[in-house]
Design an enzyme around this catalytic site. Structure first.
Site, short mmCIF file in Angstrom:
data_model
loop_
_atom_site.label_atom_id
_atom_site.label_comp_id
_atom_site.label_asym_id
_atom_site.label_seq_id
_atom_site.Cartn_x
_atom_site.Cartn_y
_atom_site.Cartn_z
N HIS A 1 -1.02 0.50 -9.32
CA HIS A 1 -1.40 -0.57 -8.78
C HIS A 1 -2.35 -1.91 -9.66
O HIS A 1 -2.93 -2.13 -9.65
CB HIS A 1 -2.91 -0.01 -7.93
CG HIS A 1 -3.61 -0.88 -6.66
ND1 HIS A 1 -3.54 0.05 -5.69
CD2 HIS A 1 -3.21 -2.30 -6.76
CE1 HIS A 1 -3.99 -0.25 -5.01
NE2 HIS A 1 -3.56 -2.14 -5.01
N ARG B 1 1.27 -1.11 -0.27
CA ARG B 1 -0.01 0.67 -0.07
C ARG B 1 1.02 0.84 -0.28
O ARG B 1 2.37 1.10 0.62
CB ARG B 1 -1.00 -0.05 1.09
CG ARG B 1 -2.18 -0.86 1.45
CD ARG B 1 -3.12 -0.77 0.42
NE ARG B 1 -4.63 -1.76 -0.24
CZ ARG B 1 -4.69 -2.38 -0.56
NH1 ARG B 1 -3.47 -3.00 -1.45
NH2 ARG B 1 -5.07 -3.44 -0.92
P1 NDP Z 1 -1.42 -11.50 4.36
O1 NDP Z 1 -2.35 -11.15 5.78
O2 NDP Z 1 -1.91 -13.30 3.84
O3 NDP Z 1 -0.63 -11.65 5.31
C1 NDP Z 1 0.31 -10.52 6.19
C2 NDP Z 1 1.99 -10.59 6.64
O4 NDP Z 1 2.20 -9.84 7.18
C3 NDP Z 1 2.04 -12.25 7.65
O5 NDP Z 1 3.18 -13.02 7.11
C4 NDP Z 1 1.56 -11.43 9.01
O6 NDP Z 1 2.84 -11.79 9.93
C5 NDP Z 1 2.38 -10.01 8.19
N1 NDP Z 1 2.47 -9.16 9.08
C6 NDP Z 1 1.63 -8.17 9.22
N2 NDP Z 1 1.63 -7.59 10.39
C7 NDP Z 1 3.08 -7.21 10.02
C8 NDP Z 1 3.91 -6.44 11.70
N3 NDP Z 1 3.28 -6.02 12.27
N4 NDP Z 1 5.01 -7.17 11.51
C9 NDP Z 1 5.68 -7.91 10.78
N5 NDP Z 1 5.06 -9.05 9.61
C10 NDP Z 1 3.63 -8.54 9.77
O7 NDP Z 1 -1.91 -11.07 3.05
P2 NDP Z 1 -1.16 -11.18 1.97
O8 NDP Z 1 -0.26 -12.05 1.94
O9 NDP Z 1 -2.53 -11.95 1.42
O10 NDP Z 1 -1.55 -10.16 0.89
C11 NDP Z 1 -0.21 -8.94 1.57
C12 NDP Z 1 -1.50 -7.30 1.72
O11 NDP Z 1 -0.17 -7.24 -0.06
C13 NDP Z 1 -2.18 -6.54 1.03
O12 NDP Z 1 -2.81 -6.26 2.76
C14 NDP Z 1 -2.76 -5.76 -0.20
O13 NDP Z 1 -2.47 -4.85 0.89
C15 NDP Z 1 -1.46 -5.52 -1.04
N6 NDP Z 1 -1.92 -6.33 -1.81
C16 NDP Z 1 -1.71 -5.74 -3.06
C17 NDP Z 1 -1.84 -5.63 -4.30
C18 NDP Z 1 -1.51 -4.59 -4.77
O14 NDP Z 1 -2.02 -5.00 -6.80
N7 NDP Z 1 -1.19 -4.33 -5.16
C19 NDP Z 1 -2.52 -7.11 -4.53
C20 NDP Z 1 -3.11 -7.98 -4.13
C21 NDP Z 1 -2.50 -7.47 -2.08
P3 NDP Z 1 1.68 -13.16 10.08
O15 NDP Z 1 1.80 -13.90 9.20
O16 NDP Z 1 2.45 -13.37 11.75
O17 NDP Z 1 0.91 -13.21 11.06
C1 OXD Z 2 -5.53 -6.10 -2.63
C2 OXD Z 2 -5.65 -4.79 -3.80
O1 OXD Z 2 -5.73 -5.68 -1.75
O2 OXD Z 2 -5.94 -4.97 -4.98
O3 OXD Z 2 -6.42 -7.52 -3.25
O4 OXD Z 2 -4.52 -4.29 -3.71
#
Ligand code: NDP
Ligand code: OXD
Length: 309
Positions: free
Chosen positions: A272, A224
C-alpha cells in the site's frame, strides 16, 4: 480556531507543527478519548466514531487521504451537514503515475523474464508485446486516474477509461456506466483499478468481470483491496487466463504471511505504497481550504456522502 487531529499511523508532532505554521491563528490538539470540547475543524485518518459523533460544531472534516471509505463507514456517527473534504492529488497523482507506468512497462517489456534470464546467466533476445494489441484500461478517471492516463499517453498504448459519468479525452476511448463495463473490459489487455471503494464498486474485480478481459490480461490494483475477489484472481492466474497482477492493496493489510499470493510468482505485491500522503503538500492544501471555508467560500474535494466518494 480549534483544530482536532487524529492519525493513528503517523507521528502527530510534525503534523501539528506544520499545520500550526500554515495556520498561525489556530489552536491544535491531538484528539483523545473523551475530548468533547468545542472544535472548528478536524484533520483525520481512520477516525473512531467517538471522535466525530454529534460534533455538529465542526465546519469541516479533512480526510488525510484520497479514499474516504474508512471515514464513510462510520455512517450515522458522522455529524450531518458537516463537509467531509478528501485530499485532491496533494502529490499523490505523480506517485500513482510513476507506480502504474512502472507496472505497465514491466509487463509490456517483459522485465520479469529478463530478470529471470539474468539470474540464470542467459543472454536471450526477448521481444516486447505488440503495442497495437496492448491496450490499457483505467477503471476510474478522477483525479488519480486522469493523471495515470496522462502519464501513459506518450507511450502510445491504446487507452481506455471507465467512469460513472461520461468523459471525453484526446487519445482515450471513454466508457461510462455499468452497461459499458463489459465492453471496456473486453477492450483492455491491462486493467488498472483506481476507483473509490463504494457499494457499487466493491468486488468489481471478480471472476465474471476478469474473465471478460482478453486472454493474457494483466491486472494492476492501486485502489482498495475490497475491489478484488482475491480467490477469483488466483484461480484465473493459475488457469492462465490472466497473465499476472501487480497489487498494492489487499482485503487484509498487512497481507497475512500464509496468504497464497505470496507463493504466486506472477503476482507482484507492494505494501500500500502506490501513492502515500505527503505531509507538506497535504498541509498546504488543507490550510488553504480551511482559510477558504473560514471566508465562506467553496472548496474542491467535498465528498458526496450518498454516492460514497
Ligand atoms: P476521484 O473521486 O477523483 O475519482 C474517482 C473516479 O471513479 C471518478 O472518475 C468516478 O467517476 C469513478 N467512479 C466512481 N464510482 C464509479 C462507478 N460506480 N462506476 C464507474 N466509475 C466510478 O478519486 P481519486 O482519483 O482521487 O482516488 C481514487 C481512489 O484511489 C481512492 O478512492 C482510493 O481508494 C485510491 N487510492 C489509493 C492509494 C494507494 O496508495 N494505493 C492512494 C490514494 C488513493 P465520475 O468521474 O463519473 O464521478
Ligand atoms: C488514500 C490512500 O486513499 O493512501 O489516500 O490509500
Amino acid at each position: 480556531m480549534q483544530i482536532l487531529f487524529h492519525a493513528p499511523d503517523a507521528n502527530p508532532a510534525p503534523w501539528l507543527a506544520e499545520l500550526q505554521a500554515a495556520l498561525p491563528q489556530a489552536q491544535l490538539r491531538v484528539w483523545q478519548e473523551g475530548d468533547t470540547a468545542p472544535a472548528d475543524f478536524a484533520v483525520v485518518w481512520k477516525p473512531p466514531a467517538a471522535m466525530l459523533q454529534g460534533r455538529t460544531d465542526l465546519k469541516g472534516i479533512f480526510n488525510l487521504g484520497a479514499g474516504v471509505d474508512a471515514i464513510l463507514q462510520l455512517g450515522d456517527a458522522l455529524p450531518a451537514g458537516v463537509p467531509i473534504v478528501r485530499l485532491d492529488d496533494a502529490g499523490m497523482g505523480v506517485q500513482m503515475a510513476e507506480y502504474v507506468s512502472h507496472a505497465v512497462l514491466r509487463y509490456f517489456r517483459k522485465f520479469d523474464q529478463l530478470d529471470a534470464q539474468q539470474r540464470a546467466g542467459k543472454w536471450r533476445f526477448v521481444k516486447a508485446h505488440e503495442k497495437e494489441n496492448f491496450s490499457v484500461g483505467i477503471l476510474g478517471l478522477g483525479v488519480l486516474g486522469s493523471r495515470i492516463a496522462a502519464a501513459l499517453a506518450p507511450f502510445g498504448f491504446p487507452l481506455h477509461g471507465w467512469s460513472r459519468t461520461q468523459k471525453t479525452a484526446d487519445g482515450m476511448t471513454c466508457h461510462a456506466g455499468a452497461d459499458a463495463l463489459p465492453g471496456f473490459l473486453a477492450a483492455s489487455r491491462v486493467v488498472v483499478c483506481v476507483l473509490p471503494l463504494t457499494a457499487d464498486t466493491a468486488g468489481i474485480l471478480n471472476r465474471a468481470n476478469l474473465s471478460v478481459m482478453p486472454a493474457g490480461g494483466y491486472l494492476i490494483n492501486v485502489a482498495r483491496g475490497a475491489h478484488l475477489v482475491e480467490e477469483d484472481l488466483l484461480a484465473l492466474v493459475q488457469a492462465g487466463h490472466i497473465a499476472g497482477a501487480t497489487l498494492d492493496v489487499f482485503r487484509q493489510e498487512p497481507l497475512p504471511p500464509d496468504h497464497p499470493f505470496w507463493q504466486e510468482p506472477r503476482i507482484t505485491i507492494t505494501p500500500h505504497i502506490a501513492a502515500v500522503t505527503l505531509r507538506a503538500d497535504s498541509v498546504r492544501q488543507i490550510a488553504a481550504k480551511i482559510n477558504r471555508l473560514q471566508q465562506g467560500q467553496d472548496v474542491p474535494g467535498v465528498v458526496e456522502r450518498a454516492r460514497g466518494y
